[in-house]
Design a protein around this motif. Sequence first.
Motif, PDB file in Angstrom:
ATOM      1  N   ALA B 134       0.837  -1.204   0.000  1.00  0.00           N
ATOM      2  CA  ALA B 134       0.000   0.000   0.000  1.00  0.00           C
ATOM      3  C   ALA B 134       0.874   1.256   0.000  1.00  0.00           C
ATOM      4  O   ALA B 134       0.626   2.194  -0.762  1.00  0.00           O
ATOM      5  N   GLY B 138       1.132   3.915  -3.040  1.00  0.00           N
ATOM      6  CA  GLY B 138       0.343   5.086  -2.670  1.00  0.00           C
ATOM      7  C   GLY B 138      -1.128   4.782  -2.448  1.00  0.00           C
ATOM      8  O   GLY B 138      -1.978   5.677  -2.485  1.00  0.00           O
ATOM      9  N   MET B 139      -1.438   3.499  -2.198  1.00  0.00           N
ATOM     10  CA  MET B 139      -2.832   3.131  -1.966  1.00  0.00           C
ATOM     11  C   MET B 139      -3.162   3.214  -0.475  1.00  0.00           C
ATOM     12  O   MET B 139      -2.305   2.974   0.366  1.00  0.00           O
ATOM     13  N   PRO B 140      -4.440   3.510  -0.151  1.00  0.00           N
ATOM     14  CA  PRO B 140      -4.856   3.407   1.246  1.00  0.00           C
ATOM     15  C   PRO B 140      -5.012   1.936   1.622  1.00  0.00           C
ATOM     16  O   PRO B 140      -5.111   1.082   0.735  1.00  0.00           O
ATOM     17  N   GLN B 141      -5.033   1.669   2.923  1.00  0.00           N
ATOM     18  CA  GLN B 141      -5.070   0.274   3.345  1.00  0.00           C
ATOM     19  C   GLN B 141      -6.132   0.024   4.412  1.00  0.00           C
ATOM     20  O   GLN B 141      -6.383   0.880   5.260  1.00  0.00           O
ATOM     21  N   LEU B 170     -12.134   3.707   2.283  1.00  0.00           N
ATOM     22  CA  LEU B 170     -10.947   3.892   1.454  1.00  0.00           C
ATOM     23  C   LEU B 170     -11.354   4.150   0.010  1.00  0.00           C
ATOM     24  O   LEU B 170     -12.285   3.524  -0.500  1.00  0.00           O
TER      25      LEU B 170
END
Lengths: 308, 252
Positions: B134, B138-141, B170
Amino acid sequence: MSVLVYAEHDNESLKIETNKLVHAALGVSSDIVVLVAGSGCAAIAEAAAKISGVCKVILADNAVYEHQLPENIADLVVEVAADYSHVFAAATTTGKNFMPRVAALLDVAQISDIIKVESEDTFVRPIYAGNAIATVQSTEIKKIVTVRAASFDAAANDGSASVELLDTIKTSEKSSYVSAELTVSARPELTAADVIISGGRGMQNGENFVLLNGIADKLGAAIGASRAAVDAGFVPNDMQVGQTGKIVAPQLYIAVGISGAIQHLAGMKDSKVIVAINKDEEAPIFSVADYGLVGDLFDLLPQLEAAL
Amino acid sequence: MKILVPVKRAVDYNVKVRVKPDNSGVDLNNVKMAINPFCEIAIEEAIRLKEKGVATEVVVVSIGDKACQEQIRTGLALGADRGIHIETDAGVVVDSLQVAKLLQKVVEAEKPDLVILGKQAIDSDNNQTGQMLAALTGMPQGTFASEVVVADGTVNVTREIDGGLQTVKLQLPAVVTTDLRLNEPRYASLPNIMKAKRKPIDVKPVADFDVDMTSKVTVIKVEAPAQRVGGVKVADVAELVHKLKNEAKVIA
């Protein structure tokens, strides 16, 4: 050598895990700074400043840190970590959540769930549910470490460090808090309790867990459960003690109707004294129990409550 | 919507592992291997999202030597559409950060809307890969999920936390890691196992990914844990309470 310790708290009180983290960090360096990130946390920062061995407390007090969202916390910790050789956080669901993000953003490997500090770069950690104990050495420029708090003593509270305010705000549009359903209990938390009484599949259903209440009240104990009891839907998962639940090491652990699966033992075998109550005298739990009592828990629990 | 499910081949959860006599590691010779239980829950969740019409494609990816194709096939038999195998030489240990970097490349190529993976593997017990992936992408988790609800370009994840449950929202694409109670994985049916043999697995050598595979963490030794010695059986509650008070001195 300097250690940044990430304070464990719930915006209301500082958790004992923080004292244990400081004790663990002393194995690396005497230069220890605690970071408190949360909302309305001035009193928590003051409490952290009293932990023996802490040189300074940094307080990042802002609504964006209230729910410990890992996107925000990791970005904050990465920035603060620039001045330190080590970052220690508790291997709680908070620390486990944001620390690997910190490690990845810093491009370093993380050492998870340590139970011992050998030296500034060498740590001991359980693998395979505690069936093997690995000693690992990291040559990373920064050591990002989560700590199994139950394995360390708590540092005392006779210090007087200063508190420094940090107004850095890190926030992400991609993630937001919706709600929480927290277990409300007058009993101590599992990870902080001196005495724990846990029920397993032998309890037969969730209602029967009330049989543990009276004993827990008399002993000031927390109530836990085995994974089998959680999987069977008797009780919520936050009561689970074991490899995939909470790791505990109280003074006294009473296992009731728990057979003693490997995964449960991994969560409680470091308890000082273990008592097992089970009707199956061949149950593996007896091989780790200091005191075993063979019999029907439905007879024995009321007797025990009366005897205390 | 496309879901990527990274899975790991690990020791079967019923196996009690033994430490090698030379303390170099754990003896895995002739030990039953299986798909890591949390990864199986991740596959199940992805398949259920597909069955509900939320997802259109489920891709299973695994990193390891040739043997881990068995676990990819298991995923395909459970209902995944295709597999990706990032092949390493036999016996190579890949750490969580390296796995996350390899998966980052897969995410860049496949552009999934959701990545669902197990919260930890029951061998190394690290609990790192999902969070690292994540961060790198750059991803939300949403870690330790007990419920996953996808709606309008977002996913609501209910998380198992120490004090109870927490729900976060998210933006997609996002990373979700599974906890035990998210679902109960199904068994693969024989026809589906047969069908899975015809589903494609794209095999790529790890060297193609341009990720530094030298680990900065070395295992110095692996030991068996100190064995706790069982104590005594007591005859009744009175004797138990007496011993706890006077012998163990743990209650007043």
